[in-house]
Design a protein around this motif. Structure first.
Motif, PDB file in Angstrom:
ATOM      1  N   MET A  56      -4.462 -57.022 -22.498  1.00 19.30           N
ATOM      2  CA  MET A  56      -4.720 -56.242 -21.635  1.00 19.30           C
ATOM      3  C   MET A  56      -4.847 -54.625 -21.268  1.00 19.30           C
ATOM      4  SD  MET A  56      -5.280 -57.588 -17.446  1.00 19.30           S
ATOM      5  CE  MET A  56      -6.146 -58.900 -17.987  1.00 19.30           C
ATOM      6  N   THR A  57      -5.445 -54.373 -20.821  1.00 19.92           N
ATOM      7  CA  THR A  57      -4.982 -52.550 -20.518  1.00 19.92           C
ATOM      8  C   THR A  57      -5.421 -52.348 -18.621  1.00 19.92           C
ATOM      9  OG1 THR A  57      -7.439 -51.709 -20.374  1.00 19.92           O
ATOM     10  CG2 THR A  57      -7.085 -52.049 -22.907  1.00 19.92           C
ATOM     11  N   TRP A  58      -4.786 -51.200 -18.897  1.00 20.69           N
ATOM     12  CA  TRP A  58      -5.065 -51.440 -17.309  1.00 20.69           C
ATOM     13  C   TRP A  58      -6.582 -51.110 -16.397  1.00 20.69           C
ATOM     14  CZ3 TRP A  58      -0.269 -51.193 -14.453  1.00 20.69           C
ATOM     15  CH2 TRP A  58       0.902 -50.881 -15.046  1.00 20.69           C
ATOM     16  N   ILE A  59      -6.794 -50.900 -16.893  1.00 25.96           N
ATOM     17  CA  ILE A  59      -8.000 -50.437 -16.872  1.00 25.96           C
ATOM     18  C   ILE A  59      -9.033 -51.935 -16.339  1.00 25.96           C
ATOM     19  CG2 ILE A  59     -10.296 -49.518 -16.734  1.00 25.96           C
ATOM     20  CD1 ILE A  59      -9.508 -47.482 -18.197  1.00 25.96           C
ATOM     21  N   LYS A  60      -8.225 -52.892 -17.075  1.00 24.45           N
ATOM     22  CA  LYS A  60      -9.118 -54.147 -17.500  1.00 24.45           C
ATOM     23  C   LYS A  60      -8.336 -54.690 -15.649  1.00 24.45           C
ATOM     24  CE  LYS A  60     -10.619 -55.607 -21.551  1.00 24.45           C
ATOM     25  NZ  LYS A  60     -10.678 -56.016 -22.571  1.00 24.45           N
ATOM     26  N   PHE A  61      -6.435 -54.373 -15.368  1.00 26.27           N
ATOM     27  CA  PHE A  61      -6.230 -55.028 -14.702  1.00 26.27           C
ATOM     28  C   PHE A  61      -6.674 -54.613 -13.262  1.00 26.27           C
ATOM     29  CE2 PHE A  61      -2.199 -54.359 -12.570  1.00 26.27           C
ATOM     30  CZ  PHE A  61      -1.937 -55.848 -11.974  1.00 26.27           C
ATOM     31  N   THR A  62      -6.199 -53.152 -13.418  1.00 22.84           N
ATOM     32  CA  THR A  62      -6.953 -52.428 -12.136  1.00 22.84           C
ATOM     33  C   THR A  62      -8.738 -53.195 -11.507  1.00 22.84           C
ATOM     34  OG1 THR A  62      -6.240 -50.346 -13.134  1.00 22.84           O
ATOM     35  CG2 THR A  62      -6.951 -49.945 -10.990  1.00 22.84           C
ATOM     36  N   LEU A  63      -9.785 -53.715 -12.830  1.00 19.91           N
ATOM     37  CA  LEU A  63     -10.343 -53.766 -12.301  1.00 19.91           C
ATOM     38  C   LEU A  63     -10.644 -54.877 -11.882  1.00 19.91           C
ATOM     39  CD1 LEU A  63     -13.214 -52.260 -15.250  1.00 19.91           C
ATOM     40  CD2 LEU A  63     -13.135 -52.027 -12.565  1.00 19.91           C
ATOM     41  N   TRP A  64      -9.666 -56.233 -11.862  1.00 17.79           N
ATOM     42  CA  TRP A  64      -9.458 -57.804 -11.730  1.00 17.79           C
ATOM     43  C   TRP A  64      -8.714 -57.320 -10.124  1.00 17.79           C
ATOM     44  CZ3 TRP A  64     -10.697 -62.269 -13.148  1.00 17.79           C
ATOM     45  CH2 TRP A  64     -11.423 -62.404 -14.323  1.00 17.79           C
ATOM     46  N   LEU A  65      -7.598 -56.575 -10.227  1.00 20.16           N
ATOM     47  CA  LEU A  65      -6.974 -56.824  -9.010  1.00 20.16           C
ATOM     48  C   LEU A  65      -7.624 -55.938  -7.396  1.00 20.16           C
ATOM     49  CD1 LEU A  65      -4.260 -56.694  -8.170  1.00 20.16           C
ATOM     50  CD2 LEU A  65      -3.799 -54.495  -7.982  1.00 20.16           C
ATOM     51  N   LEU A  66      -8.748 -54.864  -8.305  1.00 15.78           N
ATOM     52  CA  LEU A  66      -9.693 -54.258  -6.917  1.00 15.78           C
ATOM     53  C   LEU A  66     -11.192 -55.440  -6.691  1.00 15.78           C
ATOM     54  CD1 LEU A  66     -11.013 -52.616  -6.021  1.00 15.78           C
ATOM     55  CD2 LEU A  66     -12.398 -52.278  -7.534  1.00 15.78           C
ATOM     56  N   GLY A  67     -11.607 -55.930  -7.923  1.00 14.38           N
ATOM     57  CA  GLY A  67     -12.076 -57.338  -7.769  1.00 14.38           C
ATOM     58  C   GLY A  67     -11.726 -59.000  -7.442  1.00 14.38           C
ATOM     59  N   ILE A  68      -9.913 -59.054  -7.435  1.00 14.59           N
ATOM     60  CA  ILE A  68      -9.930 -59.940  -6.517  1.00 14.59           C
ATOM     61  C   ILE A  68     -10.143 -59.696  -5.062  1.00 14.59           C
ATOM     62  CG2 ILE A  68      -7.564 -60.918  -5.979  1.00 14.59           C
ATOM     63  CD1 ILE A  68      -7.176 -61.085  -9.325  1.00 14.59           C
ATOM     64  N   TYR A  69      -9.050 -58.547  -4.454  1.00 13.82           N
ATOM     65  CA  TYR A  69      -8.901 -57.569  -2.947  1.00 13.82           C
ATOM     66  C   TYR A  69     -10.661 -57.509  -2.748  1.00 13.82           C
ATOM     67  CZ  TYR A  69      -3.985 -56.406  -3.008  1.00 13.82           C
ATOM     68  OH  TYR A  69      -2.476 -56.508  -3.653  1.00 13.82           O
ATOM     69  N   THR A  70     -11.539 -57.832  -3.392  1.00 13.76           N
ATOM     70  CA  THR A  70     -12.683 -57.416  -2.435  1.00 13.76           C
ATOM     71  C   THR A  70     -13.390 -58.678  -2.327  1.00 13.76           C
ATOM     72  OG1 THR A  70     -13.206 -55.526  -3.634  1.00 13.76           O
ATOM     73  CG2 THR A  70     -15.076 -56.429  -3.111  1.00 13.76           C
ATOM     74  N   SER A  71     -12.896 -59.474  -3.370  1.00 10.65           N
ATOM     75  CA  SER A  71     -13.818 -61.203  -2.480  1.00 10.65           C
ATOM     76  C   SER A  71     -12.810 -61.718  -2.216  1.00 10.65           C
ATOM     77  CB  SER A  71     -13.717 -61.623  -4.160  1.00 10.65           C
ATOM     78  OG  SER A  71     -12.371 -61.894  -5.068  1.00 10.65           O
ATOM     79  N   TYR A  72     -11.557 -61.189  -1.736  1.00 15.86           N
ATOM     80  CA  TYR A  72     -10.386 -61.570  -0.701  1.00 15.86           C
ATOM     81  C   TYR A  72     -11.410 -61.085   1.131  1.00 15.86           C
ATOM     82  CZ  TYR A  72      -6.913 -62.715   2.639  1.00 15.86           C
ATOM     83  OH  TYR A  72      -5.825 -63.074   3.781  1.00 15.86           O
ATOM     84  N   TYR A  73     -11.129 -60.006   1.200  1.00 18.92           N
ATOM     85  CA  TYR A  73     -12.028 -58.891   2.136  1.00 18.92           C
ATOM     86  C   TYR A  73     -12.924 -59.405   2.565  1.00 18.92           C
ATOM     87  CZ  TYR A  73      -7.521 -56.539   2.780  1.00 18.92           C
ATOM     88  OH  TYR A  73      -5.750 -56.592   2.822  1.00 18.92           O
ATOM     89  N   ALA A  74     -13.952 -60.208   1.350  1.00 18.93           N
ATOM     90  CA  ALA A  74     -15.354 -60.425   1.876  1.00 18.93           C
ATOM     91  C   ALA A  74     -15.247 -61.596   1.969  1.00 18.93           C
ATOM     92  CB  ALA A  74     -16.080 -60.175   0.285  1.00 18.93           C
ATOM     93  N   ALA A  75     -14.758 -62.492   1.863  1.00 16.40           N
ATOM     94  CA  ALA A  75     -14.815 -63.575   2.426  1.00 16.40           C
ATOM     95  C   ALA A  75     -13.979 -64.146   3.662  1.00 16.40           C
ATOM     96  CB  ALA A  75     -13.266 -64.801   1.130  1.00 16.40           C
ATOM     97  N   LEU A  76     -12.973 -62.489   3.868  1.00 16.46           N
ATOM     98  CA  LEU A  76     -12.158 -63.326   5.417  1.00 16.46           C
ATOM     99  C   LEU A  76     -13.704 -62.575   6.512  1.00 16.46           C
ATOM    100  CD1 LEU A  76      -8.511 -61.677   5.167  1.00 16.46           C
ATOM    101  CD2 LEU A  76      -9.521 -63.948   5.762  1.00 16.46           C
ATOM    102  N   ILE A  77     -14.479 -61.530   6.078  1.00 14.71           N
ATOM    103  CA  ILE A  77     -15.393 -61.289   6.921  1.00 14.71           C
ATOM    104  C   ILE A  77     -16.691 -61.611   6.864  1.00 14.71           C
ATOM    105  CG2 ILE A  77     -17.475 -59.230   7.294  1.00 14.71           C
ATOM    106  CD1 ILE A  77     -15.275 -56.968   5.709  1.00 14.71           C
ATOM    107  N   ILE A  78     -17.055 -62.213   6.320  1.00  7.00           N
ATOM    108  CA  ILE A  78     -18.595 -63.360   5.878  1.00  7.00           C
ATOM    109  C   ILE A  78     -17.205 -64.999   7.299  1.00  7.00           C
ATOM    110  CG2 ILE A  78     -19.090 -65.748   4.690  1.00  7.00           C
ATOM    111  CD1 ILE A  78     -19.201 -63.442   2.271  1.00  7.00           C
ATOM    112  N   TRP A  79     -16.455 -65.259   6.483  1.00  5.49           N
ATOM    113  CA  TRP A  79     -15.841 -66.307   8.397  1.00  5.49           C
ATOM    114  C   TRP A  79     -15.438 -65.767   8.932  1.00  5.49           C
ATOM    115  CZ3 TRP A  79     -14.662 -71.674   7.866  1.00  5.49           C
ATOM    116  CH2 TRP A  79     -13.077 -71.707   8.432  1.00  5.49           C
ATOM    117  N   ASP A  80     -15.369 -64.835   9.454  1.00  7.62           N
ATOM    118  CA  ASP A  80     -15.457 -64.181  10.684  1.00  7.62           C
ATOM    119  C   ASP A  80     -16.743 -63.922  11.668  1.00  7.62           C
ATOM    120  OD1 ASP A  80     -13.746 -63.249  12.626  1.00  7.62           O
ATOM    121  OD2 ASP A  80     -14.378 -61.337  12.594  1.00  7.62           O
TER     122      ASP A  80
END
Length: 94
Positions: free
Chosen positions: A1-25
Motif C-alpha cells: 500500500m502506498t502513501w497515496i492509497k493510505f491517504t485516500l482510504w483515510l480521507l474516505g473513512i473520515y468523510t463517511s464518518y462525518y457524513a454519517a454524523l451529519i445525516i444522523w443529526d
C-alpha cells in the motif's frame, strides 16, 4: 500500500464518518417538536440601585490624590514610571 492509497482510504473513512454524523443529526431534528422548546430557564431579579456613601475626606483631597487623578495616556504612563510616581506590582510584558 502506498502513501497515496493510505491517504485516500483515510480521507474516505473520515468523510463517511462525518457524513454519517451529519445525516444522523438531520434525522434527529426532523422527528418533530416534543415540546422541549418550552423548557427554557428565565431569571427575574428585582434589583434597585442604591447610592453609595462616599467619605467626605476623600472628596476634599485630604487622602491620596491618586484616587481621583483620572486617566493618562500610555506615553504619560511611561513618564510617570520613569519618575517613579507610579507603583506597580506586576511585571509589564511587551
Amino acid at each position: 500500500m502506498t502513501w497515496i492509497k493510505f491517504t485516500l482510504w483515510l480521507l474516505g473513512i473520515y468523510t463517511s464518518y462525518y457524513a454519517a454524523l451529519i445525516i444522523w443529526d438531520c434525522l434527529r431534528t426532523k422527528r418533530g417538536d416534543t415540546g422541549n422548546d418550552q423548557h427554557e430557564l428565565t431569571f427575574v431579579e428585582n434589583i434597585e440601585p442604591i447610592k453609595s456613601q462616599v467619605d467626605e475626606s476623600i472628596l476634599n483631597g485630604k487622602e491620596s490624590s491618586v484616587v481621583f487623578s483620572g486617566g493618562v495616556s500610555l506615553k504619560q504612563m511611561f513618564n510617570l514610571a520613569r519618575e517613579e510616581s507610579v507603583e506597580y506590582t506586576k511585571a509589564v510584558s511587551f
